[in-house]
Scaffold this motif. Sequence first.
Motif, mmCIF file in Angstrom:
data_model
loop_
_atom_site.group_PDB
_atom_site.id
_atom_site.type_symbol
_atom_site.label_atom_id
_atom_site.label_comp_id
_atom_site.label_asym_id
_atom_site.label_seq_id
_atom_site.Cartn_x
_atom_site.Cartn_y
_atom_site.Cartn_z
ATOM 1 N N ALA A 187 5.385 3.619 -0.445
ATOM 2 C CA ALA A 187 5.417 4.893 -1.152
ATOM 3 C C ALA A 187 4.022 5.409 -1.487
ATOM 4 N N ASP A 188 3.015 4.516 -1.481
ATOM 5 C CA ASP A 188 1.647 4.947 -1.747
ATOM 6 C C ASP A 188 0.696 4.043 -0.984
ATOM 7 N N ALA A 189 -0.597 4.223 -1.190
ATOM 8 C CA ALA A 189 -1.594 3.492 -0.402
ATOM 9 C C ALA A 189 -1.749 2.034 -0.827
ATOM 10 N N ALA A 299 6.871 4.689 6.048
ATOM 11 C CA ALA A 299 5.473 4.817 5.621
ATOM 12 C C ALA A 299 5.007 6.237 5.857
ATOM 13 N N GLY A 300 5.836 7.200 5.471
ATOM 14 C CA GLY A 300 5.475 8.599 5.639
ATOM 15 C C GLY A 300 5.278 8.956 7.093
ATOM 16 N N ALA A 301 4.189 9.667 7.386
ATOM 17 C CA ALA A 301 3.930 10.123 8.743
ATOM 18 C C ALA A 301 3.660 8.970 9.703
ATOM 19 N N LEU A 330 14.642 17.626 5.090
ATOM 20 C CA LEU A 330 13.499 16.732 4.888
ATOM 21 C C LEU A 330 12.339 17.063 5.814
ATOM 22 N N ASP A 331 12.651 17.508 7.031
ATOM 23 C CA ASP A 331 11.584 17.732 8.006
ATOM 24 C C ASP A 331 10.697 18.916 7.657
ATOM 25 N N THR A 332 11.100 19.707 6.680
ATOM 26 C CA THR A 332 10.276 20.844 6.264
ATOM 27 C C THR A 332 9.332 20.485 5.126
ATOM 28 N N LYS A 333 9.393 19.245 4.635
ATOM 29 C CA LYS A 333 8.589 18.841 3.485
ATOM 30 C C LYS A 333 7.322 18.132 3.932
ATOM 31 N N ARG A 338 7.220 13.296 1.220
ATOM 32 C CA ARG A 338 8.432 12.633 1.700
ATOM 33 C C ARG A 338 8.361 11.135 1.456
ATOM 34 N N ALA A 339 7.191 10.540 1.706
ATOM 35 C CA ALA A 339 7.047 9.089 1.518
ATOM 36 C C ALA A 339 7.278 8.701 0.065
ATOM 37 N N MET A 340 6.706 9.469 -0.857
ATOM 38 C CA MET A 340 6.834 9.139 -2.271
ATOM 39 C C MET A 340 8.224 9.461 -2.813
#
Length: 356
Positions: A187-189, A299-301, A330-333, A338-340
């Motif tokens: 969700a984060d780094a 993991a997001g993108a 979701l694909d528009t965000k 999106r990951a978080m």
Amino acid sequence: MRWPWRRIIAGDQLIVSWADGEVAFVRARPRSDGGFDVRQMGVERQGTDSREDFVRRLQALGLKGASAHIMLRPAQYQLLQIDVPAVAPEELRAAARYQIRDMVNVHIDDLTLDVMRVGDGQQKGTPHLFVVAAETAIVRDVLDLGDALHWTVSVIDIQETVQRNLQSLLARNEGRLERADAALLVADANHALLTISANEELFYARRLELPEGFMAMDWGSKDEAGMAVSETFIPVGEYVPEYNVGGVSHGSDYTGGGASASGDGNELAQRFLVEVQRSLDLWDRSWSSLPLSGLRVSAGARSTELAQWLGREMGQTVTAIDMGTHFSGLDTKDAADRAMCLPLLGALLRTEGRKL
């Protein structure tokens, strides 16, 4: 106060987390086919704003006056595991409070607790409980934000259980509910959460620290990702705290996450990789009656890249989590949002009658 075991559906649903000066939120509307239309999603950071100015900014987003479902993030609570006390069901919380008094990092009187059974109750041996222990002050701070925005807070949930809901949905769609299913969400780094569920119940959860710079590494390159797990050098004499699967305590002779003082990208990435593999191997040894169907990752993108790297290095079936079919829009965000916000979607899947 009430913890996560109830779902209320009425019009748009607002799911929120509030931690470390950040509000992540999802507003969604149920569809007739059982899915959801994601109408709004985002992450707002308080920064240098006063609480009053931050509240006004959230109000401007249309987040005032909603019926809200709160999700606590892992840093806001401890998730402990104990033997089920030999008491009546209505006395479990009180008994758990006594049993964990030496396992928590604050005074027991300063905690809000709840419990749920580990697994689906079908496993042999001594049954176990998950105990959720959150500082009452942290819970109060979340509720204070809700009061400022005139939210009606119906449920407070935790990330492990909403993550279980997401992976259970995917397993159900694939006809694999009776097999164990692992999910790893970044969700984060800095942090990732690994959960294993079966029969729509949570069996295992482990929090993993990501190595510094991990999300910027080129996992497809041997220069960054290093050797395969079987070739990895394991430093001697280092220590990682014990963790539990099915009530059995296990240790490790080396640290995971970013504990190495060398800071070398190859070694740090490999330590994370080995910790994931160790957890999956431990599951296979401890729960041979519930074989893993595979590992899902987000993991997001970079979800697909992470899935490919882990699958290649571990020899496991690893797939990127795709919730687009069940959650339209979701694909528009933004990918980072999106990951978080992905774990928050699991709160929309809460069902009645969770077993203790």
